[in-house]
Scaffold this active site. Structure first.
Site, PDB file in Angstrom:
ATOM      1  N   LYS A 344      85.174 100.908 108.389  1.00  0.00           N
ATOM      2  CA  LYS A 344      84.320 101.808 107.620  1.00  0.00           C
ATOM      3  C   LYS A 344      83.996 101.138 106.290  1.00  0.00           C
ATOM      4  O   LYS A 344      84.728 101.273 105.312  1.00  0.00           O
ATOM      5  CB  LYS A 344      85.004 103.165 107.394  1.00  0.00           C
ATOM      6  CG  LYS A 344      84.213 104.100 106.472  1.00  0.00           C
ATOM      7  CD  LYS A 344      82.803 104.369 106.988  1.00  0.00           C
ATOM      8  CE  LYS A 344      81.962 105.096 105.958  1.00  0.00           C
ATOM      9  NZ  LYS A 344      81.423 104.202 104.911  1.00  0.00           N
ATOM     10  N   GLU A 421      95.730 100.406  98.611  1.00  0.00           N
ATOM     11  CA  GLU A 421      95.528  99.592  97.407  1.00  0.00           C
ATOM     12  C   GLU A 421      94.595 100.385  96.513  1.00  0.00           C
ATOM     13  O   GLU A 421      93.394 100.435  96.740  1.00  0.00           O
ATOM     14  CB  GLU A 421      94.939  98.229  97.778  1.00  0.00           C
ATOM     15  CG  GLU A 421      94.957  97.240  96.630  1.00  0.00           C
ATOM     16  CD  GLU A 421      93.592  97.039  96.022  1.00  0.00           C
ATOM     17  OE1 GLU A 421      93.377  97.553  94.895  1.00  0.00           O
ATOM     18  OE2 GLU A 421      92.744  96.390  96.642  1.00  0.00           O
ATOM     19  N   CYS A 455      89.378  95.704  90.895  1.00  0.00           N
ATOM     20  CA  CYS A 455      90.527  96.600  90.779  1.00  0.00           C
ATOM     21  C   CYS A 455      91.573  96.068  89.819  1.00  0.00           C
ATOM     22  O   CYS A 455      92.419  96.829  89.348  1.00  0.00           O
ATOM     23  CB  CYS A 455      91.140  96.854  92.151  1.00  0.00           C
ATOM     24  SG  CYS A 455      91.503  95.346  93.058  1.00  0.00           S
ATOM     25  N   GLU A 554      90.096 103.594  84.181  1.00  0.00           N
ATOM     26  CA  GLU A 554      89.404 102.327  84.390  1.00  0.00           C
ATOM     27  C   GLU A 554      87.953 102.466  83.925  1.00  0.00           C
ATOM     28  O   GLU A 554      87.254 103.397  84.332  1.00  0.00           O
ATOM     29  CB  GLU A 554      89.406 101.961  85.872  1.00  0.00           C
ATOM     30  CG  GLU A 554      90.721 101.426  86.394  1.00  0.00           C
ATOM     31  CD  GLU A 554      90.598 101.013  87.843  1.00  0.00           C
ATOM     32  OE1 GLU A 554      90.709  99.811  88.127  1.00  0.00           O
ATOM     33  OE2 GLU A 554      90.382 101.883  88.697  1.00  0.00           O
TER      34      GLU A 554
END
Length: 652
Positions: A344, A421, A455, A554
């Site tokens: 996906k 993650e 990330c 973030e």
């Protein structure tokens, strides 16, 4: 435009978060021989031409002797292909051409190498990764486009960009993949558009697949698993290596597709292609290293052995910020272990994953081992189906902590094995004993590659008081040199953000920092004069403090905030004062300090005196709210295996 119109629908989508934005660059370059020892070259070049002479030529020539700051393993297979072509072409030129007529090959000189590279499309994908060759003829032509024989393609507006076309049209499938067939949705006629974030032009229209299509894909993978799990590790390894080689052979096309749908620069995209291919080669080696154990029994009438087997169907949910590498990092491990897969990809960047599936088919993976679902607005129901379907035994996801928690709850009913993650808030710590040039270049790479949308981007930059002002000055001057623009334009370092929300969030963080006492010393606004794309000025903010949003969230944009600290103990406490722990960076010339700080930081990864954390041979993952499980390294394949014990009665 299409992306903006779907903004509201995205608000609750689990895949969109993917750490809330994206982009990547290979950074400062170094002499060829510095990172690539003779042993590495000797293994991979497969040529009789002396390795030492190649290195001397490349080191001696200022233009040629530069390579990107990546590990030898990542570039080894690329160098193999590159050097074989380079040596052949340069020898032909030295001897008067491929058709003969010369006096035989001469010594390969730097100028022959340059001429062999310039204008030769076979070398394009390595010009800025393995060898940088300047002074190539500049070209000005029309805006690039992804052509397709089956999809409607509109003429592009003129621009100063070099024209690019995908040469391998077979990579441009605009459908999903189920049981070896490229298909539209079986239950819906809905579609969605893939948009270039630099221009908002439509690139392609794909089927909006739903939970019914997802169930069909899972069924296909479940059926294929019955035979795929019986293949030998050697067979699986050969297919993975073939897939890796095909990635490198099609690197120009793969990079262009990625740049157009993702926005990152072509240089970065080419780097990701090589990086992504390295995972396939790595897991090819790991496939043949799946070992069990002989366990010493307490009962001497028994013998105990363990062996490992593939867990079953694996759902691989990839983000949009690294649309190739996150697919190969997950699926390479799964397929190597003997699992079958349902992919996906993110709705923003499905074309890169589709191209990977095409190459995997060409490499020989049988039908049903790889299935791919395309969706944008139906992503929540697709994700839920993958979580609750009992035929899926493993789910791997890269994205936000919020969505990771949602998927974990949904997987609870079937007790799936999970790898998550998730979000990061990486501290970047500069001590006053740091080498200033190292600190500045590492900060640029850690913060501005992929336009700040990784990330492990340096979200909180802590600088010791003794060098704070000088570091801020030198970093700002370096950032002023970074060119902003479309990823296909030459010399661009910072491309567009992925979507409008990313720009809005970054601007909100900048305004919040100013409200709480921060000073914007450079940038601070959305870019003007860049057309309709999602561009933001590279930004530097000084005087940061813990009241600001960037301390907790973030930013996922090219915005760097500098925090001042006094002592080692203080900065460790500041760095650990957050609910996530993915990556971190420590810049110091004191080796003892680097060990102390690395051990004290509550994170899964630490980079010392560098600005990148990724390598296929190194495990990638975090702690706390950054999730669990590891990708890459020897640990990556273990996520797709289970251990079975066998106890044998040997009594007479």
């Amino acid at each position: 435009m299409a992306r903006a119109m779907k903004k509201e629908a995205h608000e609750d989508e689990w895949m969109m978060d993917a750490h809330d934005s994206k982009r990547a660059h290979n950074g400062q370059q170094q002499p060829f021989g510095q990172d690539l020892p003779d042993a590495t070259l000797g293994v991979h070049l497969k040529t009789s031409f002396p390795v030492a002479r190649i290195k001397r030529i490349m080191q001696a020539d200022e233009d040629i002797g530069k390579v990107a700051q990546v590990t030898p393993h990542v570039v080894s297979r690329a160098l193999e292909l590159f050097m074989i072509r380079l040596i052949t072409a340069s020898a032909q030129q030295a001897s008067g051409g491929a058709g003969g007529g010369g006096k035989g090959p001469k010594k390969i000189q730097a100028q022959h190498m340059k001429r062999a590279i310039q204008g030769n499309e076979n070398f394009d994908f390595l010009n800025e990764i393995a060898v940088k060759v300047p002074d190539a003829p500049a070209k000005t032509s029309k805006k690039q486009e992804v052509d397709s024989d089956t999809e409607d393609a509109k003429p592009r507006k003129k621009s100063t960009s070099k024209k690019h076309d995908v040469k391998n049209k077979n990579l441009l499938k605009h459908k999903g993949l189920i049981n070896g067939e490229w298909v539209d949705s079986a239950s819906s006629a809905s579609t969605f558009d893939v948009v270039d974030p630099a221009t908002l032009d439509k690139l392609a229209t794909l089927p909006e697949m739903d939970k019914h299509d997802t169930a069909l894909a899972v069924d296909a993978a479940h059926t294929a698993f019955k035979s795929w799990k019986t293949t030998s590790a050697r067979q699986r390894a050969r297919m993975l290596r073939k897939w890796s080689d095909l990635c490198l052979e099609n690197a120009d096309d793969l990079a262009l597709i990625m740049t157009l749908e993702n926005g990152k620069t072509l240089t970065e995209a080419k780097g990701e292609v090589v990086y992504g291919a390295s995972f396939l080669e790595w897991f090819a080696t790991q496939a043949e290293m799946i070992h069990g154990q002989v366990v010493p029994p307490a009962n001497q009438n028994q013998r105990i052995v363990t062996f490992k087997q593939p867990i079953g169907v694996a759902a691989c949910l990839a983000p949009w910020n690294f649309p190739i590498a996150m697919i190969t990092r997950k699926c390479g491990a799964a397929l190597a272990a003997g699992c079958t897969t349902v992919w996906k990809p993110a709705g923003e960047t499905p074309l890169s994953a589709i191209a990977q599936a095409v190459l995997a088919e060409e490499a020989g993976f049988p039908k049903g081992t790889i299935n791919l679902i395309t969706s944008l607005t139906t992503v929540a129901e697709v994700g839920e189906e993958l979580c609750v379907n009992p035929k899926v035994h493993k789910l791997s996801f890269t994205g936000s902590t919020r969505v990771g928690k949602l998927l974990m709850r949904q997987c609870a009913s079937t007790l799936k094995k999970l790898s998550l993650e998730l979000g990061g808030n990486s501290p970047f710590i500069v001590f006053d004993d740091a080498k200033m040039s190292t600190a500045v270049e590492a900060a640029v790479l850690a913060k501005f590659r992929n336009s700040g949308q990784t990330c492990v981007t340096a979200n909180r930059v802590f600088v010791q008081a003794g060098i704070y002002d000088e570091f801020a000055k030198q970093l700002t001057e370096r950032i002023k040199t970074l060119k902003v623009g479309a990823g296909t334009d030459s010399d661009v370092f910072v491309g567009p953000l992925t979507h409008e929300r990313a720009v809005e969030k970054a601007v909100a963080h900048i305004e919040d920092a100013k409200k709480h006492g921060g000073e914007v010393v450079y940038g601070g606004k959305a870019m003007e004069g860049m057309g309709k794309g999602y561009f933001l000025q590279p930004t530097v903010i000084t005087g940061m403090n813990t009241k600001m949003l960037t301390t907790r969230e973030e930013t996922f944009a090219p915005v760097v905030g500098l925090y001042k600290f006094e002592t080692e103990e203080e900065v460790i406490a500041l760095a650990n004062d957050c609910d996530v722990g993915l990556g971190s960076f420590v810049i110091t010339e004191n080796m003892a300090r680097s060990w102390r700080v690395a051990e004290a930081l509550e994170v899964g990864m630490v980079g010392v005196n560098l600005g990148m954390l990724s390598a296929c041979e190194s495990p990638f993952g975090g702690v706390k709210g950054s999730g669990f499980g590891r990708e890459g390294g020897t640990q990556g394949i273990e996520e797709y295996l289970f251990t079975k014990s066998m106890l044998i009665n040997v009594a007479n």
